[in-house]
Design an enzyme around this catalytic site. Structure first.
Site, short mmCIF file in Angstrom:
data_model
loop_
_atom_site.label_atom_id
_atom_site.label_comp_id
_atom_site.label_asym_id
_atom_site.label_seq_id
_atom_site.Cartn_x
_atom_site.Cartn_y
_atom_site.Cartn_z
N ARG B 129 0.95 -1.35 -0.02
CA ARG B 129 0.04 0.02 -0.07
C ARG B 129 0.76 1.33 0.07
NH1 ARG B 129 -3.17 -2.74 4.15
NH2 ARG B 129 -4.63 -3.58 2.97
N LYS B 151 2.62 11.33 -11.44
CA LYS B 151 1.99 10.22 -12.14
C LYS B 151 2.58 8.94 -12.63
CE LYS B 151 -1.35 13.10 -15.04
NZ LYS B 151 -1.76 13.31 -16.35
N GLU B 193 8.72 18.40 -25.05
CA GLU B 193 8.11 18.63 -24.09
C GLU B 193 8.57 19.99 -23.38
OE1 GLU B 193 5.29 17.12 -22.84
OE2 GLU B 193 5.39 15.29 -23.53
N LYS B 238 6.16 22.94 -15.00
CA LYS B 238 5.41 21.74 -14.52
C LYS B 238 5.08 21.69 -13.17
CE LYS B 238 4.29 17.09 -14.92
NZ LYS B 238 4.39 15.88 -15.57
N GLU B 248 -4.79 16.48 -10.98
CA GLU B 248 -5.58 16.55 -12.22
C GLU B 248 -7.18 17.00 -12.40
OE1 GLU B 248 -4.90 13.70 -15.41
OE2 GLU B 248 -3.99 15.28 -16.72
N ARG B 252 -4.25 21.28 -14.20
CA ARG B 252 -3.36 20.23 -14.69
C ARG B 252 -3.49 19.71 -16.25
NH1 ARG B 252 -0.06 15.70 -10.92
NH2 ARG B 252 1.33 14.90 -12.79
N ASN B 256 -1.50 18.71 -20.88
CA ASN B 256 -1.86 17.73 -22.08
C ASN B 256 -2.03 18.78 -23.54
OD1 ASN B 256 -1.82 14.92 -21.09
ND2 ASN B 256 -3.01 16.06 -19.51
N HIS B 259 -1.59 16.73 -26.49
CA HIS B 259 -1.45 15.06 -26.02
C HIS B 259 -2.77 14.26 -26.56
CE1 HIS B 259 1.90 16.27 -24.13
NE2 HIS B 259 2.25 14.78 -23.79
N HIS B 263 -1.72 10.79 -27.98
CA HIS B 263 -2.37 9.60 -27.47
C HIS B 263 -3.11 8.80 -28.65
CE1 HIS B 263 -2.23 11.39 -23.09
NE2 HIS B 263 -0.86 10.91 -23.70
N HIS B 275 6.92 9.09 -28.27
CA HIS B 275 5.91 9.84 -27.92
C HIS B 275 6.34 11.44 -28.17
CE1 HIS B 275 3.37 11.52 -24.76
NE2 HIS B 275 4.10 12.20 -24.32
#
Lengths: 376, 376
Positions: B129, B151, B193, B238, B248, B252, B256, B259, B263, B275
């Site tokens: 956990r 993330k 990026e 960032k 997010e 946030r 993206n 993106h 994606h 990417h």
């Protein structure tokens, strides 16, 4: 249309953000409680339940309550039993959610006992990095323990709950009416955790569970509103500790009173022993370890011996101390290589100790075997 | 013995609790940065790296720094590449940690690019956990983007990062010296990026990347301290957004930018497209969608066309709009059934829009195919 109010005001678990635990019973309780929850905007609800809970109609009743709130609701079923807390079942639930068109606004609603709550909660924690979660416990064990506190997880070959996350629900809805379908061994198992909470907080009604001849029973007077009060008191003990230590950095470990031995017994019996049975023996063991560590304390030992005689539905395995010791060392609560053991010198005063000598653990195991015979 | 100080003071990511991002270079930077980290009591460190990073000696250097701090340190290697972000690899790392005797006081240290960071971070999030996590990004992409913000995740057949968690590291240590071993396509991918962050915050040095003939290049002057400054500026963009919206819930999503198409392109090419290449096309697409949605805006469109000409190392696939649209609808950022698209009407002013008509997306795709030819 005014939002219907649940019949009673809920308990609050004071984490960030706080969430309510609704405890009630009666025909309209479930629907009213779900209708009244404060929730973020949702696209749909997915109920996760096991086949046994579904057979009793609980999953359908919860789904109907969500639909009455105006939300589309699908149900995903998993087989009943601990084996469902597996990596493949958990990964598969993500795929099944995707096939239902689930997104980040999808709420996962667990309907079941500890297994379904842990599994569905862990899915909610990890699906698209986390979606809203509500849990509807259907067993006494889940109501007084697993449903509150945000512990979620699955098992590995090497042990239970080794993979998981802390993921708090947005609400818990406990319908005591569901306990009517609960088999007696499951009911007694939940009573063990309820008793443990009463010990931790020294709740006055614990004495009502002891009959004049020294045995333990569920008091005949604990029905209706009185039963709800006992449930709320026991949940309040857990909720208070969780609020003070949501991530088990310290005090929350107190909830593991009796659980170091319990987890070891579950390992040794390859999880054939019911959790409540293992905890019942574990409470006796904790008292024996404590009494060995500080002679003259632990006057509550006879109480938990009586509890274990009433609640245990399997014999204590006649394992060697060495096998037990190895299993106890695997406990997750171990930190920095030391076994951290929860002691209760007297009811209401739990504590953890990392310095108990091995001979005390050995002596207590001998004493436990002497008390409960073992199955040699 | 006094704790050695890192050469420069770190950036701070202001989440709860805040954590430092050390950015530096030179022989002693890595060891000093790791020696100086404020960490809870630890039993051991397990470095997770991929075979390629290990070949360059980075994993060994990081492990040596942990041992110099007085901590036992083991290394677990995974194959290089996106395929390692799988359920079995993730579950297997839990088993491998258990075999190393890992407990809740074990720190997981990722050494690698985005794949290793996402995978090891998700292991840290879920092992027992959650255990402490530190990340040492070895690629430009990971330094300016993936390493900061918590993330973590793995992929399913149905898509990337569909399973994961937000799990903030306790520290990020970015050694720009490691970029010396980075192949040129990887370097350009990270630059995309970095450029995106410069666009989002309208950083003044973005203009230095445009040569007089309208092309894009990494400026010759961006070495040594100047390179570190550019890195820190980009990371700061960032870190600021993450601090304001760690989970997010809103702002946030601005990160993206570019993106949604990226994606979709990755899905359509079955993740054979890098990417950074996908994001470069995605930035152009975002500008074209924005210009179609609000004619007269998006003067920065030629800038990102130049960026994509420089950075893209694979042709734009000549997919039908229908295929693209289907793939875009699968995006995780979708909430409540609506596609949420990030627009940048002018540099420094990002916004999200859930109401863009489908014909605008279609028109922009036609324009993108016209600009970059497609591979028909």
């Amino acid at each position: 249309m005014p939002t219907p109010e649940p019949a009673t005001s809920p308990l609050l678990v004071n984490v960030t953000p706080p969430y309510p635990v609704h405890v009630g019973q009666g025909d309209s309780f479930l629907a009213n409680a779900i209708a009244g929850l404060a929730l973020p905007p949702l696209s749909q609800v997915v109920v996760v339940a096991d086949t046994q809970v579904a057979e009793h109609g609980h999953a359908d009743r919860v789904a109907a309550a969500w639909r009455a709130r105006g939300l589309p609701c699908n149900t995903l079923l998993v087989p009943a039993g601990e084996d469902s807390k597996s990596v493949p079942m958990w990964a598969g639930l993500h795929e099944r959610l995707l096939r239902l068109g689930a997104d980040r606004s999808t709420l996962v609603c667990a309907v079941g006992g500890g297994v379904v709550g842990d599994l569905a909660g862990f899915v909610a924690a990890t699906f698209m990095r986390g979606v809203p979660f509500v849990t509807v416990p259907t067993t006494l064990l889940a109501m007084v323990d697993a449903a509150v506190g945000g512990k979620t997880g699955i098992d590995l070959e090497a042990g239970k709950n080794l993979v998981g996350a802390f993921w708090q629900p947005l609400a818990v809805v406990a319908d005591a009416g569901m306990l009517a379908t609960l088999p007696q061994p499951h009911f007694r198992e939940g009573t063990v955790e309820l008793y443990k909470h009463a010990l931790l907080a020294n709740l006055p009604w614990r004495s009502e569970m002891h009959t004049r001849d020294g045995a333990v029973a569920w008091p005949a007077a604990w029905v209706g509103e009185r039963q709800l009060t006992v449930l709320r008191d026991a949940i309040h003990v857990k909720a208070s500790i969780v609020a003070r230590d949501p991530l088990e950095a310290g005090e929350r470990a107190h909830l593991n009173l009796g659980h170091t031995l319990a987890h070891a017994l579950e390992t040794i019996t390859q999880h054939r022993m019911r959790h409540g049975t293992a905890v019942a023996y574990g409470l006796v063991y904790a008292a024996m370890v404590g009494a060995g560590n500080r002679p003259g304390t632990h006057a509550w030992l006879p109480d938990v011996v009586a509890l274990a005689r009433w609640a245990a539905d399997a014999p204590l395995p006649h394992a060697s101390f060495e096998a037990l010791w190895t299993a106890m060392q695997r406990d997750k609560k171990r930190r920095g290589g030391r076994l951290s053991f929860v002691l209760l010198n007297e009811p209401g005063a739990p504590d953890t100790d990392t310095g108990i000598p091995e001979r005390v653990f050995r002596g207590a195991w001998d004493a436990l075997l002497a008390e409960f015979g073992g199955d040699a």
